[in-house]
Design a protein around this motif. Structure first.
Motif, mmCIF file in Angstrom:
data_model
loop_
_atom_site.group_PDB
_atom_site.id
_atom_site.type_symbol
_atom_site.label_atom_id
_atom_site.label_comp_id
_atom_site.label_asym_id
_atom_site.label_seq_id
_atom_site.Cartn_x
_atom_site.Cartn_y
_atom_site.Cartn_z
ATOM 1 N N ASP A 148 0.815 -1.214 0.000
ATOM 2 C CA ASP A 148 0.000 0.000 0.000
ATOM 3 C C ASP A 148 0.849 1.265 0.000
ATOM 4 O OD1 ASP A 148 -2.274 -1.471 -0.124
ATOM 5 O OD2 ASP A 148 -2.793 -1.308 1.993
ATOM 6 N N LYS A 149 2.002 1.189 0.640
ATOM 7 C CA LYS A 149 2.909 2.336 0.650
ATOM 8 C C LYS A 149 3.480 2.564 -0.758
ATOM 9 C CE LYS A 149 5.276 2.508 4.700
ATOM 10 N NZ LYS A 149 6.522 2.325 5.502
ATOM 11 N N CYS A 150 3.829 1.477 -1.415
ATOM 12 C CA CYS A 150 4.338 1.592 -2.788
ATOM 13 C C CYS A 150 3.262 2.163 -3.715
ATOM 14 C CB CYS A 150 4.790 0.233 -3.327
ATOM 15 S SG CYS A 150 6.281 -0.401 -2.545
ATOM 16 N N ILE A 151 2.017 1.739 -3.498
ATOM 17 C CA ILE A 151 0.918 2.236 -4.331
ATOM 18 C C ILE A 151 0.741 3.742 -4.118
ATOM 19 C CG2 ILE A 151 -1.596 2.193 -4.659
ATOM 20 C CD1 ILE A 151 -1.513 -0.797 -3.964
ATOM 21 N N ALA A 152 0.690 4.141 -2.847
ATOM 22 C CA ALA A 152 0.484 5.555 -2.539
ATOM 23 C C ALA A 152 1.622 6.396 -3.116
ATOM 24 C CB ALA A 152 0.376 5.756 -1.024
ATOM 25 N N GLY A 153 2.853 5.922 -2.931
ATOM 26 C CA GLY A 153 4.008 6.640 -3.471
ATOM 27 C C GLY A 153 3.917 6.752 -4.982
ATOM 28 N N SER A 154 3.550 5.671 -5.637
ATOM 29 C CA SER A 154 3.449 5.699 -7.093
ATOM 30 C C SER A 154 2.439 6.748 -7.545
ATOM 31 C CB SER A 154 3.020 4.330 -7.632
ATOM 32 O OG SER A 154 3.970 3.351 -7.267
ATOM 33 N N LYS B 23 -17.599 15.367 7.933
ATOM 34 C CA LYS B 23 -18.093 16.554 8.624
ATOM 35 C C LYS B 23 -17.048 17.672 8.597
ATOM 36 C CE LYS B 23 -20.010 17.836 13.098
ATOM 37 N NZ LYS B 23 -20.213 17.348 14.471
ATOM 38 N N PHE B 24 -15.806 17.277 8.840
ATOM 39 C CA PHE B 24 -14.750 18.294 8.870
ATOM 40 C C PHE B 24 -13.966 18.301 7.565
ATOM 41 C CE2 PHE B 24 -15.374 17.102 13.344
ATOM 42 C CZ PHE B 24 -15.786 18.343 13.830
ATOM 43 N N LYS B 25 -13.723 19.491 7.082
ATOM 44 C CA LYS B 25 -13.046 19.646 5.797
ATOM 45 C C LYS B 25 -11.628 19.076 5.826
ATOM 46 C CE LYS B 25 -13.181 23.179 2.264
ATOM 47 N NZ LYS B 25 -13.085 24.603 1.980
ATOM 48 N N ASN B 26 -10.979 19.259 6.995
ATOM 49 C CA ASN B 26 -9.589 18.777 7.097
ATOM 50 C C ASN B 26 -9.496 17.400 7.755
ATOM 51 O OD1 ASN B 26 -10.386 19.542 9.600
ATOM 52 N ND2 ASN B 26 -8.608 20.820 10.055
ATOM 53 N N CYS B 27 -10.560 16.623 7.598
ATOM 54 C CA CYS B 27 -10.624 15.290 8.222
ATOM 55 C C CYS B 27 -9.482 14.408 7.726
ATOM 56 C CB CYS B 27 -11.970 14.645 7.874
ATOM 57 S SG CYS B 27 -12.322 13.134 8.787
ATOM 58 N N LEU B 28 -8.786 13.790 8.662
ATOM 59 C CA LEU B 28 -7.721 12.843 8.275
ATOM 60 C C LEU B 28 -8.244 11.411 8.325
ATOM 61 C CD1 LEU B 28 -4.516 14.265 10.052
ATOM 62 C CD2 LEU B 28 -5.020 14.260 7.608
ATOM 63 N N HIS B 29 -9.534 11.263 8.657
ATOM 64 C CA HIS B 29 -10.222 9.962 8.664
ATOM 65 C C HIS B 29 -9.635 9.005 9.701
ATOM 66 C CE1 HIS B 29 -11.280 11.982 5.035
ATOM 67 N NE2 HIS B 29 -10.105 11.747 4.494
ATOM 68 N N LYS B 30 -9.238 9.615 10.832
ATOM 69 C CA LYS B 30 -8.667 8.820 11.907
ATOM 70 C C LYS B 30 -9.742 8.509 12.930
ATOM 71 C CE LYS B 30 -4.873 10.167 14.167
ATOM 72 N NZ LYS B 30 -3.769 11.135 14.469
ATOM 73 N N ASP B 31 -10.098 9.535 13.688
ATOM 74 C CA ASP B 31 -11.133 9.323 14.702
ATOM 75 C C ASP B 31 -12.052 10.534 14.809
ATOM 76 O OD1 ASP B 31 -9.160 10.961 15.754
ATOM 77 O OD2 ASP B 31 -8.338 9.350 17.006
ATOM 78 N N GLU B 32 -12.093 11.312 13.741
ATOM 79 C CA GLU B 32 -12.953 12.484 13.755
ATOM 80 C C GLU B 32 -14.427 12.060 13.678
ATOM 81 O OE1 GLU B 32 -10.486 11.806 11.656
ATOM 82 O OE2 GLU B 32 -9.164 13.529 11.344
ATOM 83 N N TYR C 60 -3.628 2.416 5.952
ATOM 84 C CA TYR C 60 -3.633 3.877 5.786
ATOM 85 C C TYR C 60 -3.303 4.548 7.122
ATOM 86 C CZ TYR C 60 -5.704 8.558 5.832
ATOM 87 O OH TYR C 60 -5.913 9.892 6.026
ATOM 88 N N LEU C 61 -3.961 4.080 8.193
ATOM 89 C CA LEU C 61 -3.720 4.657 9.522
ATOM 90 C C LEU C 61 -2.273 4.459 9.943
ATOM 91 C CD1 LEU C 61 -6.854 3.697 11.658
ATOM 92 C CD2 LEU C 61 -6.354 5.856 10.499
ATOM 93 N N SER C 62 -1.749 3.267 9.665
ATOM 94 C CA SER C 62 -0.383 2.997 10.093
ATOM 95 C C SER C 62 0.622 3.844 9.291
ATOM 96 C CB SER C 62 -0.122 1.489 10.005
ATOM 97 O OG SER C 62 1.059 1.208 9.336
ATOM 98 N N ILE C 63 0.362 4.007 8.008
ATOM 99 C CA ILE C 63 1.252 4.847 7.199
ATOM 100 C C ILE C 63 1.129 6.311 7.631
ATOM 101 C CG2 ILE C 63 1.754 5.655 4.831
ATOM 102 C CD1 ILE C 63 0.691 2.860 3.872
ATOM 103 N N LEU C 64 -0.109 6.728 7.923
ATOM 104 C CA LEU C 64 -0.359 8.095 8.377
ATOM 105 C C LEU C 64 0.440 8.396 9.649
ATOM 106 C CD1 LEU C 64 -2.292 10.563 7.688
ATOM 107 C CD2 LEU C 64 -3.797 9.633 9.457
ATOM 108 N N SER C 65 0.497 7.415 10.550
ATOM 109 C CA SER C 65 1.168 7.646 11.817
ATOM 110 C C SER C 65 2.691 7.722 11.666
ATOM 111 C CB SER C 65 0.800 6.542 12.818
ATOM 112 O OG SER C 65 1.422 5.332 12.423
#
Ligand SMILES: Nc1nc2c(ncn2[C@@H]2O[C@H](COP(=O)(O)OP(=O)(O)O)[C@@H](O)[C@H]2O)c(=O)[nH]1
Ligand SMILES: [Mg+2]
Ligand SMILES: [Zn+2]
Length: 297
Positions: free
Chosen positions: A105-111, A259-268, A289-294
């Protein structure tokens, strides 16, 4: 003269120009160099001067259409893996070794971030039991459902290689993958030459195959190129920030409804991505996604 860097080992570059090969060093010392652990990489088009018939000095790198960058663990600088490619082939293996989906997933996101189309192949399918193949098919489905090509192959037993060659035909493809997944085996199958050169060069520099900074472009039999890179276990993003990561997930289309424009989709609260878990958004992909985000600071 203008040429294409087809191989880089340490500070030594092989440049191809008019079908001739030149061994080149790099003279340039511009400001950019400071941010990069390697200023030149395979895939770069460069301007160089000849010293004699076989040797030259690179003056500058022509503008890149793209490049895949990771953060060097050693000095936190940018490490360019390859440049000017059309697509990235992420080579994974379900067993011996097991490739973590987080890495894929990291390779995909980077690509996606660097405008390179990702494709996944699971190699060594010959070594899997029926039960394991069923599990693997479920994983492949996750990616196919978000329109990322994923297929299983066996480089060793020549399974589904033609299907893969069709995908690689006429394209410049960067190979990404942990070491041991079968990159060299695949290259030997589909390219015009075997890759014996890798061993010769690494013994010359006296460094192990694993630690040498090394990338090389091979021509594919039926047309196109593949760029071999040193296998790396894990890597960190260099310039992708927390708020950009979500845009590298094609299935996060409902993000505008959060709900929030700057939502990071973690626990908002009111997060539409979390509400889509198990429906449009796969939970494994989301957890990665969460693990890469962190990891992103
Ligand atoms: N069973 C099986 N083994 C493979 C396959 N492809 C490669 N291997 C083996 O996996 C090991 C590592 O392969 P190699 O090509 O060196 O991996 P690289 O580090 O990614 O370049 C070697 O022992 C290969 O013979 C495959 O399709 N099936
Ligand atoms: Mg290899
Ligand atoms: Zn959200």
């Amino acid at each position: 003269m203008i040429g294409l860097v087809i191989k880089s080992v340490g500070n030594l570059y092989t440049v191809k120009s008019d079908n001739l090969l030149y061994k080149c060093n790099y003279r340039g010392k511009n400001k950019l160099d400071n941010n990069f652990s390697n200023p030149i990489v395979s895939g770069d088009e460069v301007e160089f001067d000849l010293i004699d018939k076989e040797n030259g000095i690179i003056d500058r790198v022509l503008e890149r259409t793209n490049c895949f960058i990771k953060r060097s663990l050693k000095d936190k600088k940018a490490h360019i893996i390859a440049s000017n490619v059309d697509q990235a082939l992420i080579i994974a293996s379900f067993k011996n070794p097991y490739t973590k989906l987080n890495f894929i997933d990291k390779c995909i996101a980077g690509s996606f971030y660097y405008n390179i189309s990702p494709i996944i192949v699971f190699n060594k399918v010959d070594s899997l039991s029926n039960r394991e193949i069923k599990k693997l098919d479920d994983i492949i489905k996750i990616y196919n459902e978000i329109n990322i090509k994923a297929l299983k192959i066996s480089a060793k037993k020549n399974l589904y290689i033609e299907e893969l060659e069709y995908i690689l035909k006429g394209k410049k493809t960067l190979l990404l993958g942990n070491s041991g997944v079968g990159k060299s085996t695949l290259i030997n199958k589909i390219s015009k030459v075997s890759n014996q050169k890798t061993d010769v060069l690494s013994s010359k520099t006296g460094r192990g195959k694993q630690t040498t900074t090394f990338s090389e472009i091979f021509e594919i039999d039926i047309s196109g190129t593949v760029t071999d890179t040193p296998g790396f276990k894990d890597f960190y993003f260099f310039d992708i920030d927390k708020s950009s990561l979500q845009f590298l997930y094609p299935e996060f289309k409902m993000r505008d409804k959060c709900k929030f424009k700057n939502c990071l989709h973690k626990d908002e609260p009111g997060c539409s991505i979390k509400e889509s878990l198990g429906i449009e958004v796969n939970e494994k992909r989301y957890n990665n996604y969460l693990s890469i985000l962190s990891e992103i600071t």
